[in-house]
Design a protein around this motif. Structure first.
Motif, short mmCIF file in Angstrom:
data_model
loop_
_atom_site.label_atom_id
_atom_site.label_comp_id
_atom_site.label_asym_id
_atom_site.label_seq_id
_atom_site.Cartn_x
_atom_site.Cartn_y
_atom_site.Cartn_z
N TYR A 67 -3.03 3.43 3.04
CA TYR A 67 -3.73 2.50 3.42
C TYR A 67 -4.77 2.28 2.18
N ARG A 68 -5.28 1.08 2.16
CA ARG A 68 -6.35 0.95 0.88
C ARG A 68 -7.58 0.23 1.56
N ARG A 69 -8.83 0.59 0.86
CA ARG A 69 -9.88 0.08 1.48
C ARG A 69 -10.60 -0.89 0.52
N ASP A 104 -12.83 1.71 -4.55
CA ASP A 104 -12.38 2.85 -4.84
C ASP A 104 -11.57 2.85 -6.28
N TRP A 116 -14.31 -1.59 9.75
CA TRP A 116 -15.52 -0.50 9.89
C TRP A 116 -16.63 -1.20 10.75
N GLU A 122 -2.97 -2.04 5.60
CA GLU A 122 -1.82 -1.61 5.24
C GLU A 122 -0.77 -2.78 4.92
N THR A 180 -10.11 -1.39 5.96
CA THR A 180 -8.82 -0.75 5.57
C THR A 180 -7.63 -1.35 5.86
N THR A 216 0.99 -1.24 -0.02
CA THR A 216 -0.09 0.01 0.06
C THR A 216 1.02 1.19 0.03
N ARG A 274 -14.14 2.03 14.67
CA ARG A 274 -13.60 1.06 13.96
C ARG A 274 -12.65 0.44 14.95
N GLN A 305 -5.52 7.02 10.03
CA GLN A 305 -7.03 6.55 9.61
C GLN A 305 -7.76 7.25 10.82
#
Length: 304
Positions: free
Chosen positions: A18-20, A101, A46, A32, A30, A14, A75, A70
């Motif tokens: 971070y990526r969702r 996304d 979440w 990492e 999310t 990542t 969360r 974040q």
């Protein structure tokens, strides 16, 4: 059930952020990760999502969300979660949602989950399709090996997507969906009765420089350097001056022609758009009729 986005994120990492990932039922996480990850450094669940009561999710961090970039409201954060455990959680919720996304470039290829030996197999259009090659992390690079094509050479790439693109390219060529530049130019030269010969130079690390040579006499024979000849190849100005005739042409490519006098002198001839092999062939045919005149014109251009 496929987890294409998870596979790609775990493989590429990542990049310190971070990526969702959105689940089919609307839940989200999310993550990492470092490149070639077997576990995620962080996984934030979440609201509405509960972690399984297993050892894989044992490292919950009650305060860590406040120390990262974040948004921790509602969360829960877990550390060092195996990728396989996250994949299982996604599958329990119906897989990945079709709407994700737009933070990753669209690709034709997919990545299968990392094998125990670190291999990522590359299906072309669907994860259930037979793989067209494989990619493996090699030091700080990605080693790509196509399973189709005439050469099946392995090359190192800085980025995962670049490595996969090479595998896709070789699959397209093997299936007849694309042709190498060398083939395009040879076909364009055929009506003129001219033959081009491929040359190459293998550099440290396995990188290959390739070009086509045409002699001034009987072109059925490879030029020996004792008479005038020319070399021609691609040079992509946007890609660090690549020298090759082994891949399909791109709009950003430029054909480069190097003239050689046969007495040790050389000069650069005209350049042509990468998609216009016909114009290159026409110039080579003109040169072949009178190499000395072409050389004189180049000398004049250089001195002007």
């Amino acid at each position: 059930m496929t987890t294409a986005r998870l596979n790609r994120i775990a493989a590429a990492g990542t990049e310190g952020g971070y990526r969702r990932i959105r689940f089919a039922d609307g839940c989200m996480i999310t993550v990492e990760a470092q490149p070639d990850a077997t576990e995620f450094t962080e996984v934030a669940l979440w609201p509405g999502l509960t972690a399984p009561s297993t050892d894989a999710w044992a490292k919950e961090d009650q305060w860590g969300l406040n120390l990262t970039d974040q948004d921790g409201e509602g969360r829960s954060l877990f550390l060092e979660v195996p990728v396989d455990a996250v994949r299982a959680l996604i599958e329990e919720h119906g897989g990945e949602h079709a709407d994700q996304d737009e933070d990753l470039p669209t690709t034709r290829h997919h990545l299968s989950p990392r094998s125990a030996t670190g291999i990522y197999r590359v299906p072309l259009d669907d994860l259930d399709d037979p793989p067209i090659g494989r990619i493996i992390r090699h030091d700080d690079y990605w080693l790509a090996t196509p399973s189709r094509g005439e050469s099946r050479r392995s090359f190192d790439y800085d980025g995962l997507d670049e490595a996969a693109a090479y595998v896709v390219q070789e699959a397209d060529i093997a299936a007849g969906r694309a042709t190498r530049a060398a083939q395009d130019l040879r076909q364009a030269l055929a009506p003129y009765g001219l033959t081009a010969h491929r040359g190459e130079d293998v550099l440290i690390g396995g990188y290959v420089l390739s070009w086509l040579s045409v002699g001034s006499g009987d072109t059925s024979r490879e030029p020996d350097g004792d008479a005038a000849y020319l070399n021609v190849y691609f040079s992509d100005p946007t890609d660090g001056g690549e020298v090759t005739v082994d891949r399909p042409a791109r709009a950003s490519d430029e054909w480069v022609i190097e003239l050689n006098s046969g007495t040790g002198d050389s000069a650069q001839g005209p350049s042509f758009p990468g998609l216009d092999a016909a114009a290159v062939a026409a110039y080579i045919a003109h040169w072949h009729r009178d190499p000395a005149a072409a050389w004189s014109n180049t000398e004049t251009e250089r001195s002007a």
